[in-house]
Design an enzyme around this catalytic site. Structure first.
Site, mmCIF file in Angstrom:
data_model
loop_
_atom_site.group_PDB
_atom_site.id
_atom_site.type_symbol
_atom_site.label_atom_id
_atom_site.label_comp_id
_atom_site.label_asym_id
_atom_site.label_seq_id
_atom_site.Cartn_x
_atom_site.Cartn_y
_atom_site.Cartn_z
ATOM 1 N N HIS A 86 0.834 -1.218 0.000
ATOM 2 C CA HIS A 86 0.000 0.000 0.000
ATOM 3 C C HIS A 86 0.869 1.269 0.000
ATOM 4 O O HIS A 86 0.407 2.322 0.425
ATOM 5 C CB HIS A 86 -0.952 0.059 1.195
ATOM 6 C CG HIS A 86 -1.674 -1.227 1.462
ATOM 7 N ND1 HIS A 86 -2.921 -1.500 0.977
ATOM 8 C CD2 HIS A 86 -1.283 -2.333 2.153
ATOM 9 C CE1 HIS A 86 -3.292 -2.710 1.363
ATOM 10 N NE2 HIS A 86 -2.312 -3.246 2.076
ATOM 11 N N SER B 29 15.175 21.841 -15.503
ATOM 12 C CA SER B 29 13.994 22.627 -15.849
ATOM 13 C C SER B 29 14.454 23.926 -16.491
ATOM 14 O O SER B 29 15.504 24.465 -16.133
ATOM 15 C CB SER B 29 13.192 22.925 -14.585
ATOM 16 O OG SER B 29 12.426 24.100 -14.760
ATOM 17 N N LYS C 122 16.120 22.033 -10.281
ATOM 18 C CA LYS C 122 15.443 20.779 -10.627
ATOM 19 C C LYS C 122 16.345 19.728 -11.257
ATOM 20 O O LYS C 122 17.275 20.040 -11.986
ATOM 21 C CB LYS C 122 14.295 21.068 -11.604
ATOM 22 C CG LYS C 122 13.159 21.814 -10.960
ATOM 23 C CD LYS C 122 12.225 20.903 -10.212
ATOM 24 C CE LYS C 122 11.091 20.496 -11.129
ATOM 25 N NZ LYS C 122 10.170 19.595 -10.479
ATOM 26 N N GLU D 277 9.888 8.700 -16.380
ATOM 27 C CA GLU D 277 8.515 9.132 -16.662
ATOM 28 C C GLU D 277 8.087 8.716 -18.061
ATOM 29 O O GLU D 277 6.936 8.339 -18.294
ATOM 30 C CB GLU D 277 8.399 10.651 -16.514
ATOM 31 C CG GLU D 277 8.601 11.119 -15.082
ATOM 32 C CD GLU D 277 8.822 12.621 -15.026
ATOM 33 O OE1 GLU D 277 7.840 13.358 -15.151
ATOM 34 O OE2 GLU D 277 9.982 13.066 -14.879
#
Ligand code: ARG
Length: 460
Positions: free
Chosen positions: A158, A279, A285, A292
């Protein structure tokens, strides 16, 4: 507009522009040019062998096809949409180059068995490449597993801290998944490895062709036994796409973990500049874009599977032009898998687990509560349900006190269960916890080392 040079005998005029546009597949099926030429070479050799064409014709066809292959390779082949597809583009240029002999190539064959053959060969080649790539990802995971066999980390259910595990054990879980993906690809290869060539349009041919000969020349186990099935079936393609979709799903789950692990809130692993991007506005970043994208690209592979099944579901026997829609999904899925497997192998090798951070997280969230309960069962012969309850009360105490389980004093423990002794502290460390899980398939570092070594050998 003049009628089609390949099938225009009964047609006075050519197709409307929109007919040509919807009909043409050359824009994408040219990817199968190698397979198409391989199939034609085998077919021509067989035609000559059984005496349907002369050996001179066969030589002219062979040399003509080899010249075409060289032109395509060099990017000099004049693709023509009016010639619809890869089969007719190659045949028309062949006839242009060698004359009469070129027109004899299509004897005892149809585009229906030809395309079924080309797609099978293309998928078979794709499987060979992808299976090797899956093995490479497995190898990368095994390398991490061996290096991190004893690196403790939290195991989750979970996405809540559950029990301590090791980074190596976690890596090997993916090795198991990928080995099944590899197995599915190879099973698919086994089943698809029969030749449709010679089924012709749908019923076979009256020419005395030798289907065993072409099957053997093309590396098949034998010819398909039913000509209707040979031109009508694409279950091999659906099976291939499922194998890809399942593998993409596993890669996506791994990618999702990389995304979570590289978030500073977790900080479990670091990726280098090689597998992250910055970024354009936020200078601090470091984004895990490769992970992804592996996660994101899964959708197109699944889409290809659903597209394939949908094309097939309403098709009466045998061939229908709908089946021309099988290809783009197959090509895109295979190319997507090639990219995603390469990116995953790269990330796995690039990834640096943060041992201190993982150790700290492994001990948080009362992760050794199960070990405590097991101690009560083992040492006090308490029924497990009661032990679960006692442990729950101890967790609540520790939570109230703001400590972990080992932070409770013996007196505090005995207030809940008087028979608890000093020995209980021995099972509350994460190291003791993972070491104790030495059953087959368990998380103990000894197991992980053993299993990783076994995999390394199998993958060598
Ligand atoms: N381009 C076609 C396909 O991909 C080849 C087979 C065409 N056969 C036919 N009878 N029109 O399916």
């Amino acid at each position: 507009m003049s009628s089609n040079s390949q099938w225009g005998g009964r047609f006075a005029a050519g197709p409307s522009a929109i007919m040509q546009a919807i009909n043409a597949s050359i824009g994408f099926d040219r990817k199968m040019w190698r397979q198409d030429i391989r199939g034609s070479l085998a077919h021509a050799a067989m035609l000559a062998h059984v005496g349907i064409i002369t050996t001179e014709d066969e030589r002219a066809i062979r040399e003509g096809l080899e010249a075409i292959a060289a032109r395509i390779e060099a990017g000099e082949f004049p693709w023509d949409e009016a010639l619809e597809d890869i089969h007719m583009n190659i045949e028309a240029r062949l006839t242009e180059a060698i004359g009469e002999a070129g027109k004899r190539l299509h004897t005892g064959r149809s585009r229906n068995d030809q395309v079924a053959l080309d797609v099978r060969l293309w998928v078979r080649d794709a499987i060979d490449g992808l299976a090797g790539q899956v093995e490479d990802v497995m190898r990368a995971l095994v390398e991490q597993a061996e290096a991190q066999a004893a690196t403790v980390m939290p195991g989750f259910t979970h996405l809540q801290p559950a029990q301590p595990t090791t980074f190596g054990h976690h890596m090997l879980a993916y090795v198991e998944m990928l080995s099944r993906d590899r197995g599915r690809l190879l099973d698919c290869r086994k089943r698809l490895n029969e030749s449709p060539l010679g089924a012709a349009a749908l019923c076979g041919t009256g020419f005395p062709i030798d289907r065993r000969m072409t099957a053997e020349a093309l590396g098949f186990d034998g010819p398909m036994r039913n000509s209707l099935d040979a031109v009508a079936s694409r279950d091999f393609a659906a099976e291939f796409l499922f194998a890809c979709a399942m593998c993409a799903t596993h890669l996506s789950r791994f990618a999702e973990e990389v995304v979570i692990w590289t978030s500073p809130y977790f900080g479990f692993v670091k990726l280098s500049d090689a597998f992250t991007t910055g970024s354009s506005i936020m200078p601090q970043k470091r984004n895990p874009d490769a992970a992804e994208l592996v996660r994101g690209k899964t959708g197109r592979v699944m889409g290809a599977l659903i597209g394939m099944l949908t094309v097939l579901k309403g098709l009466p026997m045998t061939y229908g032009k709908d089946m021309q829609e099988d290809k783009e999904g197959i090509f895109d899925a295979a190319e997507t898998m090639t990219l995603c497997l390469a990116a995953t192998a790269g990330m796995v090798r690039d990834m640096k687990p943060d041992g201190a951070r993982l150790r700290e997280a492994a001990g948080a969230g009362f992760s050794t509560a199960t070990d405590l309960a097991d101690w009560l069962v083992r040492e006090l012969r308490m029924p497990f349900r009661d032990a679960h309850h006692v442990t729950g009360r101890l967790v609540a105490r520790a939570e109230a006190k703001g400590s972990d389980l080992a932070g409770l004093t013996l007196a505090e423990m005995q207030a809940v269960e008087p028979r608890i002794t000093e020995a209980i502290y021995g099972v509350l460390t994460v190291e003791a916890s993972v070491a104790s899980r030495a059953c087959f398939g368990g998380t103990a570092p000894e197991n992980v080392r053993h299993m990783a070594a076994e995999w390394r050998e199998r993958l060598a």
